[in-house]
Design a protein around this motif. Structure first.
Motif, short mmCIF file in Angstrom:
data_model
loop_
_atom_site.label_atom_id
_atom_site.label_comp_id
_atom_site.label_asym_id
_atom_site.label_seq_id
_atom_site.Cartn_x
_atom_site.Cartn_y
_atom_site.Cartn_z
N ALA A 168 0.88 -1.24 0.07
CA ALA A 168 0.11 0.01 -0.05
C ALA A 168 0.75 1.15 -0.08
N ARG A 172 0.38 2.73 -3.73
CA ARG A 172 -0.70 3.79 -3.77
C ARG A 172 -0.21 5.18 -3.68
N ARG A 173 -0.52 6.02 -4.89
CA ARG A 173 0.23 7.30 -4.69
C ARG A 173 -0.49 8.23 -3.87
N SER A 175 -4.52 10.06 -2.58
CA SER A 175 -5.91 9.69 -2.17
C SER A 175 -6.07 9.08 -0.71
N HIS B 60 -14.67 -1.57 -9.87
CA HIS B 60 -14.54 -0.95 -8.71
C HIS B 60 -15.50 -0.27 -8.25
N LYS B 69 -14.02 -2.76 -0.54
CA LYS B 69 -13.54 -1.52 -0.10
C LYS B 69 -13.76 -1.30 1.39
N SER B 134 -6.07 -5.71 -0.32
CA SER B 134 -5.43 -4.45 0.07
C SER B 134 -4.46 -4.47 -1.25
N PHE B 137 -6.04 -3.99 -4.52
CA PHE B 137 -6.35 -2.58 -4.77
C PHE B 137 -5.24 -1.57 -4.96
N SER B 138 -4.21 -1.98 -4.02
CA SER B 138 -2.85 -1.27 -4.53
C SER B 138 -2.40 -1.46 -6.00
N ALA B 141 -5.12 0.58 -8.41
CA ALA B 141 -5.74 1.87 -8.33
C ALA B 141 -5.34 2.76 -9.58
N GLU B 143 -4.41 5.87 -9.79
CA GLU B 143 -3.36 6.95 -9.80
C GLU B 143 -2.11 6.31 -10.57
N ILE B 144 -2.01 4.67 -10.41
CA ILE B 144 -0.64 4.48 -10.89
C ILE B 144 -0.57 4.21 -12.30
#
Lengths: 175, 151
Positions: A168, A172-173, A175, B60, B69, B134, B137-138, B141, B143-144
């Motif tokens: 994580a 995860r960047r 948020s 998602h 979530k 987790s 989700f990582s 996600a 943003e990646i």
């Protein structure tokens, strides 16, 4: 006859492992690795280690494959094909030698299922004889993992927890 | 990469049918681990995989994925259960994780140890399931992929 089942399984293991290494497309390599894990779990089940086989099937063939695939989908398409240089001369000499050495050493290992082997005479008989009276748990593996060796299992749980936290933090960047 | 709902009706229907079965099987493996193969680790992975499956199939943002979530907030609860059982053993006057010292009236020593095994297995299962979700989700996600595109 034991060998009627073992040898095809071993061949499948070798083929899938070699395929996962040699294949050019990363997606195929991931799926081959998953099938390798599945055949390995069959080997564990065949050897009587049903709990290990369960973990191998669920984690190796199931969850691990999903994580690899998600990573592949997250990378750009140009990364998913490999160009491997041919193995160097030193690799070709050293690794077969190492294999021969390991096979030579494996000759001295105690026979599979030998009741007089060091692993079977130390503390395992105590566990097998007393785990039901001690813990009311018919599955000896669970009794050893969760009761006699519960501190080790807690350490493993900490490792998994740490892995999740690290993923994580790294991936995860915002948020 | 944000995961969108799968557009195949076969996958959606099968997922709707399969996910409850997977979850039930995970619970079965978790609580049957004392009597047969299985246990907290495998049960937790199967439970987590069921929720991952719903994220992969329905996306998602689907309502079915909201459970996964929400489960993410339970990160660390499994460790807490495991260490808490150990602490209760110490409060009972024994060593850390010696379940025979769990203070439960009306239970003999062997049954206390059996109960301790069940509780710690639940702890392991929660920890493993939350960690699996987790990590997924990582890896998936939103943003990646944006970061990797922009540089």
């Amino acid at each position: 006859m034991i060998f009627s089942f073992e040898i095809p399984l071993l061949l499948l293991l070798l083929v899938t492992a070699a395929g996962a290494i040699l294949v050019k497309d990363l997606m195929s390599a991931v799926l081959l690795l998953g099938s390798y894990s599945f055949f390995l779990s069959l080997v564990w089940a065949w050897l009587g280690a049903v709990d290990v086989a369960f973990v191998e099937a669920v984690v190796g063939a199931g969850l691990g494959t999903v994580l690899f695939l998600l990573t592949l989908f997250g990378t750009a398409p140009k990364d998913t094909r490999l160009r491997r240089p041919p193995p160097s001369l030193a690799t070709l000499i050293v690794f077969p030698l190492l294999g021969v050495l390991l096979l030579y050493a494996a000759d001295d290992l105690p026979e599979f299922g030998n009741p007089k082997s060091p692993a079977s005479v130390h503390i395992s008989p105590t566990y097998i004889e007393q785990s039901y009276q001690d813990t009311r748990t018919p599955n000896v593996v669970t009794a050893v993992l969760m009761d006699y060796r519960s501190l080790d299992t807690m350490g493993e749980t900490v490792v998994i927890f740490t892995a999740g936290i690290a993923c994580a933090l790294l991936l995860r960047r915002n948020s | 990469m944000v995961i969108l709902p799968h557009d195949s009706i076969i996958v959606q229907t099968l997922g709707r049918f399969l996910i409850p079965v997977v979850q039930m099987f995970g619970l079965y493996v978790l609580f049957f681990g004392q009597y047969g193969p299985g246990g907290g680790f495998v049960g937790g992975v199967i439970l987590g995989t069921g929720m991952i499956l719903s994220v992969l199939i329905f996306g998602h943002d689907a309502s079915r994925s909201q459970i996964a979530k929400k489960v993410l907030h339970a990160d660390g609860v499994g460790m807490l259960i495991f260490a808490g059982v150990g602490g209760l053993c110490m409060i009972g006057g024994g060593e850390f994780l010696n379940y025979a010292n769990l203070e439960i009236p009306g239970l003999e020593t062997a049954s206390r140890r059996s109960l301790g095994i069940v509780l710690t297995q639940i702890g392991v299962a929660v920890d493993v399931a939350v960690t699996a979700i987790s990590i997924v989700f990582s890896l998936s996600a939103e943003e990646i992929i944006e970061d990797s595109i922009n540089g």
